[in-house]
Scaffold this motif. Structure first.
Motif, PDB file in Angstrom:
ATOM      1  N   LEU A 101     126.454  17.149  11.421  1.00 52.96           N
ATOM      2  CA  LEU A 101     125.419  16.491  10.624  1.00 52.96           C
ATOM      3  C   LEU A 101     124.363  17.493  10.180  1.00 52.96           C
ATOM      4  O   LEU A 101     123.877  17.445   9.051  1.00 52.96           O
ATOM      5  CB  LEU A 101     124.775  15.356  11.416  1.00 52.96           C
ATOM      6  N   LYS A 102     124.004  18.410  11.072  1.00 50.69           N
ATOM      7  CA  LYS A 102     123.008  19.425  10.709  1.00 50.69           C
ATOM      8  C   LYS A 102     123.539  20.324   9.597  1.00 50.69           C
ATOM      9  O   LYS A 102     122.812  20.669   8.648  1.00 50.69           O
ATOM     10  CB  LYS A 102     122.640  20.269  11.935  1.00 50.69           C
TER      11      LYS A 102
ATOM     12  N   GLU B 274     123.472  18.363   6.352  1.00 46.45           N
ATOM     13  CA  GLU B 274     122.087  18.264   5.896  1.00 46.45           C
ATOM     14  C   GLU B 274     121.663  19.520   5.144  1.00 46.45           C
ATOM     15  O   GLU B 274     121.073  19.449   4.052  1.00 46.45           O
ATOM     16  CB  GLU B 274     121.185  18.047   7.099  1.00 46.45           C
ATOM     17  N   GLN B 275     121.977  20.684   5.689  1.00 42.84           N
ATOM     18  CA  GLN B 275     121.581  21.935   5.054  1.00 42.84           C
ATOM     19  C   GLN B 275     122.353  22.188   3.757  1.00 42.84           C
ATOM     20  O   GLN B 275     121.813  22.711   2.784  1.00 42.84           O
ATOM     21  CB  GLN B 275     121.789  23.100   6.027  1.00 42.84           C
TER      22      GLN B 275
ATOM     23  N   LEU C  82     120.728  19.885   1.228  1.00 44.17           N
ATOM     24  CA  LEU C  82     119.419  20.424   0.860  1.00 44.17           C
ATOM     25  C   LEU C  82     119.596  21.537  -0.171  1.00 44.17           C
ATOM     26  O   LEU C  82     118.901  21.564  -1.201  1.00 44.17           O
ATOM     27  CB  LEU C  82     118.706  20.952   2.109  1.00 44.17           C
TER      28      LEU C  82
ATOM     29  N   VAL D 115     116.536  14.202   2.800  1.00 48.91           N
ATOM     30  CA  VAL D 115     117.868  14.740   3.032  1.00 48.91           C
ATOM     31  C   VAL D 115     118.386  14.451   4.440  1.00 48.91           C
ATOM     32  O   VAL D 115     119.573  14.137   4.633  1.00 48.91           O
ATOM     33  CB  VAL D 115     117.905  16.253   2.718  1.00 48.91           C
ATOM     34  N   SER D 116     117.535  14.499   5.443  1.00 49.89           N
ATOM     35  CA  SER D 116     117.985  14.220   6.814  1.00 49.89           C
ATOM     36  C   SER D 116     118.330  12.752   6.985  1.00 49.89           C
ATOM     37  O   SER D 116     119.324  12.397   7.643  1.00 49.89           O
ATOM     38  CB  SER D 116     116.895  14.626   7.819  1.00 49.89           C
TER      39      SER D 116
ATOM     40  N   THR E 243     121.650  12.063   5.188  1.00 51.80           N
ATOM     41  CA  THR E 243     122.780  12.641   5.930  1.00 51.80           C
ATOM     42  C   THR E 243     123.154  11.750   7.102  1.00 51.80           C
ATOM     43  O   THR E 243     124.331  11.418   7.302  1.00 51.80           O
ATOM     44  CB  THR E 243     122.426  14.048   6.421  1.00 51.80           C
TER      45      THR E 243
ATOM     46  N   VAL F 145     119.970  14.512  -4.130  1.00 49.26           N
ATOM     47  CA  VAL F 145     120.670  14.534  -2.844  1.00 49.26           C
ATOM     48  C   VAL F 145     121.921  13.667  -2.923  1.00 49.26           C
ATOM     49  O   VAL F 145     122.993  14.029  -2.429  1.00 49.26           O
ATOM     50  CB  VAL F 145     119.754  14.052  -1.699  1.00 49.26           C
TER      51      VAL F 145
ATOM     52  N   ASN G  82     112.793  13.857   9.468  1.00 51.16           N
ATOM     53  CA  ASN G  82     113.364  15.157   9.137  1.00 51.16           C
ATOM     54  C   ASN G  82     114.252  15.680  10.255  1.00 51.16           C
ATOM     55  O   ASN G  82     114.590  16.873  10.275  1.00 51.16           O
ATOM     56  CB  ASN G  82     112.261  16.182   8.854  1.00 51.16           C
TER      57      ASN G  82
ATOM     58  N   VAL H 183     117.849  14.989  11.745  1.00 54.94           N
ATOM     59  CA  VAL H 183     119.073  14.252  11.448  1.00 54.94           C
ATOM     60  C   VAL H 183     119.665  13.602  12.696  1.00 54.94           C
ATOM     61  O   VAL H 183     120.187  12.477  12.641  1.00 54.94           O
ATOM     62  CB  VAL H 183     120.097  15.172  10.738  1.00 54.94           C
TER      63      VAL H 183
ATOM     64  N   THR I  19     108.128  11.739   7.459  1.00 60.16           N
ATOM     65  CA  THR I  19     108.745  12.940   6.892  1.00 60.16           C
ATOM     66  C   THR I  19     107.685  13.882   6.336  1.00 60.16           C
ATOM     67  O   THR I  19     106.535  13.496   6.135  1.00 60.16           O
ATOM     68  CB  THR I  19     109.731  12.593   5.753  1.00 60.16           C
TER      69      THR I  19
END
Length: 792
Positions: free
Chosen positions: A7-8, A11-12, A15, A48-49, A52, A74, A293, A295, A317
Motif C-alpha cells: 500500500l505504501k 501510494e508513492q 503521488l 493520495v493515502s 490508496t 490521483v 496521510n 495509508v 491531512t
C-alpha cells in the motif's frame, strides 16, 4: 512484502504519477493558450493515502465512489497504473480528448462511478444512490443485487454547500445505510484556512442525523510517539495548535518544527528528549503524519467498520503532503515550479525518461503486480452493467371534452398502475412535497410509498375518509421527498443510472412545480452530465397558474428545456399529444445507441436521454380523436400543422402549450379577413431548434440535402408570410422560427414576473390572448399600407 508495504508503494506511485501528469501539462507540453492549465497538485496530495487505502484495501466491486473533484489526477493515475487508462490521454490531461479535469462518467474512458465537479453534488448523490439501491433490493425483480457501499471522497470545503445538509436530512428520513463520506480535512480552501472548531459543530449535525463519525487524526508514527515518554504532551500540543499555525510550520519544515516545539515544550524532560532523538527530516515526517496521510492507519480504520450505518470519516491531512508546497496557504491552485519539481523528482527517485513508467523505482515490481492482480475492487474489470430494455405498452387516453395536460398525465400513470406489466413495475416516482398537487396521487394510491419497513396509514386504520390512501411498504414505488428540489434531481440522477450502477433498469419520474425547476438547476445539469435517464414533469407552469401569483409562475423554463444538454423538452397542449410523447419518452429514456442522426430530423435520437414535460392545470377542449401518422410523428418531432396553410398564406400562428385555445380562436377571428391562415402546433421548440441547427451544420459540411423537420414544415410558406408566435413563457422560445426561412416574426410571451388574477386578466396583461394576436396581425396589415403610401 506485507500488504501494508505494498500500500505504501502504491501510494508513492500514485503521488508521483498524479503530480507528473499535472506538471507535464503545465510546464512540458507545448502551450497553446496563454492561460494556466492547472490541476490541483496539493489537493491531490492530501487525498493520495486515503484513496490508496480505500481502493486497494477496503472496496469491493459492488461499491461505488464519487471522487473529490480536485483529486481527479490521483484517480486517473490509479486507473493508469491498473491498465484502465492510456498514456496518450494522461499526457493530454485537460486537453481535448485527454483525461478530464474532474472525473466524468461520459467523457473519461476509465471506470468513473459518479461524475463530480460541481461542489457538493458528488457528495450528496451517494446518499441517494444508496436509497435507490435499497429501493431495487426490496423488489422481487431486484433481490439479487449485491449490496454495495456508496462512498464519497469529500473536500472539507464542500461541507459549505447547503445541498449536503439537505441530503443528510433526506437520508435520515429514508433510513439511509451503506453510505460512507470520507472527508479530506486539510483545513485549507481556495480563499483561506478553515475556522477553528468548525467540524465540532458539523460533527453534531452528522450525529443528529444518525451517522457514525470516525475521527482519524493521528497516523502510525504519531501513535507510536505518543506511547513514548513525553508523548502525551506532544499530543496535547498538536491538539491545541491552530490550523493556520500547523500549516505554516509544515511548509517551513523540520528545523522550524524543532525550534517551535522546543520553544513550547523544551526543558520538560521526556518530551524534549522525544524531539531531540529525531533528525529534522524525521521530526517533519512525524508532525506531518496525520491520520489521513497514513495509508496503513486509513486501511485499518476502513477495515474496522463492520456495520451498514452511514459513516463519516474525518481524516486529518496536510494539503500538499509529501511535496515542497505542503502546507502553504496558496497551494490550492498553486503548482510546483520547475526547480521545485526537479528537486522533488530526485527525492522521489524517478529517473529522467521514466516519468510515465507504471512501476518506476519499485524494488520488486513482480511482487507488486501480483498484489494488484488480487485487489478485490479491480477483480471484475470495468463495472458498467446493463439491463434489458423494457417493452413500452400502447398508451392511450380517453380525454374528456375539457382536460388539462397535468390531469392527463396523472390519468396516464394511473392507467399504467392499473394495467401492470414490467414497465409499470420499474417506474419509480418522486416529488418534493407536491405529490398530490402534481397529480401523482392516483399512482401512489395504487403503487404505495417506499420504505424499508412497512408503516400503516393511520387515516385508513381509523376509517377517516381521504382521497390519499398512502401507506409505506418495501414494495412501494414512490419515494417521498421534502421541499428541496436539489434532492429531487439528485435522486432522479441516481435512479437514472440504476441500469449501469446496479444492473437493474428503473424508469424514474419526478414532478415539481415548474418555476422551481430553477431551484434544482445545478443538480439537473449534473444528472444530465452523467447521462442519467429520467422524466421530469414541471407542472403547473407559466402565468396560467394565475391565482398563485408571480412567485409560483414560471417564465424562463422553456429556455432551460432548450438549452439543457441531455434533456428533450416538450410542452404539449392536448392529452393525445401527451400520450404520444410519453409512449415515445419511455422508449427514448432506455436508448443507448450511436450518435448518428436521423436524416429526417437530424436529431440524434438513438443516443437516448432524459425528458422534460412542461404541463399545465388549464383545461382545454380536446380535438376529436386523431390517429394519423403526421400528427403522431409531428408531436414527437416537435411540431405539426393543426391547420395547414393554404397556397396564399400570409399569416401563420405558431403556439406552444396552454395558450393553444387562444391561438386557435385568434386564427378563427383572423380567418374572417385573411385567407389560407395556418396554425402550427409546436410541442417541442427544443427539438425543432436542435434539428434545425444540426441540419445547418450538416449543410456546412457539404451535405446540401440535409433538411430539418421545421424547415420541411415551413417550406410551403410564401416569402411574404408572417409568423405570429405565442407561448406562456419567454417569447424567445419561439421567436427564432422566423430565421428558419426568413419570415417576419412577431413573438408573444411573458418577460416579466407575473401577479395574481384570473387567467384572462393575465393573458391580456401579457398580451398572449387572442385579441392581442389579432391586433398583431392587424398591425402587419396597417404597416404594409403605410409602406405602400410612403413608396407611392
Amino acid at each position: 512484502m506485507t500488504s501494508s508495504s505494498h500500500l505504501k508503494t502504491i501510494e508513492q506511485r500514485l503521488l508521483w504519477l498524479s503530480h507528473w501528469m499535472i506538471h507535464h501539462a503545465n510546464h512540458i507540453r507545448p502551450k497553446v493558450d496563454a492561460i494556466k492549465i492547472g490541476g490541483h497538485q496539493a489537493s491531490s496530495a492530501s487525498m493520495v493515502s486515503i484513496m490508496t487505502a480505500l481502493y486497494f484495501s477496503a472496496l469491493r466491486p459492488q461499491d461505488r465512489v464519487a471522487v473529490k473533484p480536485h483529486a481527479s489526477p490521483v484517480f486517473h493515475a490509479m486507473q493508469y497504473m491498473m491498465g484502465n487508462q492510456t498514456r496518450e490521454k494522461m499526457e493530454n490531461f485537460r486537453g481535448l480528448g485527454g483525461v478530464q479535469s474532474y472525473p466524468s462518467r461520459t467523457k473519461d474512458i476509465d471506470d468513473v462511478d459518479f461524475s463530480t465537479g460541481s461542489v457538493g453534488l458528488g457528495v450528496a448523490v451517494t446518499a441517494f444512490a444508496s436509497i435507490v439501491q435499497d429501493f431495487i433490493a426490496s423488489k422481487q425483480w431486484g433481490s439479487d443485487v449485491e449490496q454495495g457501499r456508496m462512498v464519497a471522497l469529500v473536500g472539507d470545503a464542500e461541507l459549505d454547500e447547503g445541498n449536503v445538509y439537505e441530503a443528510l436530512q433526506e437520508g435520515w428520513k429514508n433510513g439511509l445505510r451503506n453510505c460512507w463520506w470520507i472527508i479530506d480535512y486539510n483545513r485549507q480552501s481556495l480563499d483561506g484556512i478553515v475556522r477553528e472548531g468548525l467540524f465540532t459543530r458539523i460533527e453534531k449535525i452528522f450525529d443528529a442525523f444518525g451517522w457514525d463519525v470516525v475521527r482519524v487524526k493521528y497516523g502510525a508514527l504519531q501513535h507510536a510517539a505518543f506511547e513514548e515518554p513525553g508523548g502525551e504532551k506532544l499530543r496535547d500540543w498538536i491538539d491545541q495548535c491552530p490550523n493556520q499555525e500547523y500549516s505554516a510550520l509544515t511548509f517551513m519544515g523540520g528545523a522550524v518544527w524543532r525550534k517551535r516545539l522546543m520553544d513550547d515544550l523544551g526543558d520538560q524532560g521526556d518530551v524534549s528528549r522525544l524531539i531531540e532523538r529525531r533528525s529534522d527530516a524525521e521530526l517533519s515526517a512525524l508532525m506531518e503524519n496525520l491520520g489521513g496521510n497514513c495509508v496503513s492507519t486509513m486501511a485499518d480504520v476502513f477495515a474496522a467498520i463492520d456495520h451498514d450505518r452511514p459513516t463519516c470519516f474525518l481524516a486529518y491531512t496536510i494539503k500538499g503532503w509529501g511535496t515542497p508546497i505542503a502546507g502553504h496557504k496558496d497551494n490550492h491552485g498553486g503548482l510546483m515550479n520547475t526547480k521545485q519539481f526537479a528537486e522533488w523528482q530526485a527525492h522521489m527517485g524517478i529517473k529522467e525518461g521514466e516519468e510515465w513508467e507504471h512501476f518506476a523505482n519499485v524494488p520488486d515490481a513482480a511482487a507488486l503486480k501480483a498484489f494488484l492482480r488480487d485487489v478485490p475492487f479491480f477483480a471484475r474489470g470495468k463495472r458498467r452493467y446493463h439491463d434489458a430494455d423494457l417493452a413500452v405498452p400502447q398508451i392511450e387516453i380517453d380525454s374528456a371534452r375539457e382536460v388539462s395536460t397535468q390531469t392527463a398525465f396523472g390519468k396516464i400513470l394511473d392507467d399504467l398502475a392499473k394495467g401492470g406489466g414490467e414497465l409499470a413495475d420499474r417506474i419509480m416516482t418522486t416529488s418534493p412535497d407536491v405529490t398530490g398537487t402534481t397529480n401523482l396521487g392516483p399512482w401512489v394510491n395504487r403503487r404505495k410509498l417506499f420504505a424499508r419497513e412497512a408503516m400503516a396509514d393511520a387515516f385508513i386504520e381509523h376509517r377517516i375518509p381521504s382521497t390519499a390512501k398512502w401507506e409505506f411498504t418495501p414494495k412501494g414505488q414512490h419515494i417521498e421527498l421534502g421541499i428541496a428540489e436539489m434532492n429531487l434531481f439528485l435522486l432522479l440522477g441516481a435512479a437514472g443510472l440504476s441500469h449501469s450502477l446496479f444492473g437493474k433498469r428503473l424508469i424514474p419520474i419526478g414532478t415539481v412545480y415548474d418555476p422551481f425547476v430553477s431551484r434544482g438547476l445545478d443538480a439537473l445539469n449534473y444528472a444530465c452530465y452523467q447521462d442519467a435517464r429520467f422524466m421530469i414533469v414541471g407542472t403547473p407552469s407559466g402565468v396560467t397558474l394565475a391565482p398563485e401569483g408571480g412567485a409560483h409562475q414560471s417564465i424562463g423554463t422553456p429556455l432551460i428545456g432548450m438549452s439543457q444538454d441531455g434533456l428533450a423538452a416538450f410542452e404539449p397542449a392536448f392529452a393525445d399529444e401527451l400520450a404520444v410523447i410519453m409512449q415515445w419518452a419511455f422508449d427514448y429514456m432506455q436508448r443507448d445507441g450511436e450518435g448518428d442522426p436521423d436524416e429526417r430530423t437530424w436529431l440524434r435520437d438513438e443516443t437516448g436521454g432524459s425528458v422534460y414535460l412542461r404541463l399545465s392545470t388549464k383545461p382545454l377542449e380536446q380535438p376529436v380523436k386523431r390517429a394519423d401518422d403526421d400528427f403522431r410523428q409531428g408531436a414527437i418531432d416537435g411540431a405539426y400543422w393543426l391547420r395547414k396553410p393554404g397556397p396564399n398564406c400570409s399569416v401563420v400562428i405558431a403556439y406552444q402549450g396552454a395558450v393553444a385555445d387562444e391561438a386557435i380562436a385568434a386564427a378563427g377571428m383572423i380567418g374572417e379577413f385573411r385567407r389560407d391562415i395556418g396554425v402550427l402546433a409546436v410541442t417541442s421548440a427544443d427539438r425543432l431548434n436542435a434539428g434545425w441547427t444540426a441540419a445547418q451544420r450538416e449543410r456546412a459540411r457539404g451535405n446540401s440535402s440535409a433538411k430539418s423537420h421545421i424547415e420541411t414544415l415551413l417550406d410551403p410558406l410564401p416569402n411574404h408570410c408572417s409568423i405570429v408566435t405565442v407561448i406562456d413563457g419567454h417569447p424567445a422560445t419561439l421567436s427564432w422560427l422566423g430565421a428558419v426561412a426568413g419570415h417576419r416574426t412577431i413573438p408573444h410571451g411573458v418577460e416579466h414576473f407575473g401577479q395574481t388574477g384570473t387567467i384572462g386578466d393575465l393573458y391580456r396583461h401579457f398580451r398572449i390572448d387572442r385579441h392581442a394576436l389579432v391586433a398583431s396581425v392587424s398591425a402587419l396589415t396597417a404597416g404594409k399600407r403605410t409602406l405602400q403610401v410612403v413608396s407611392s
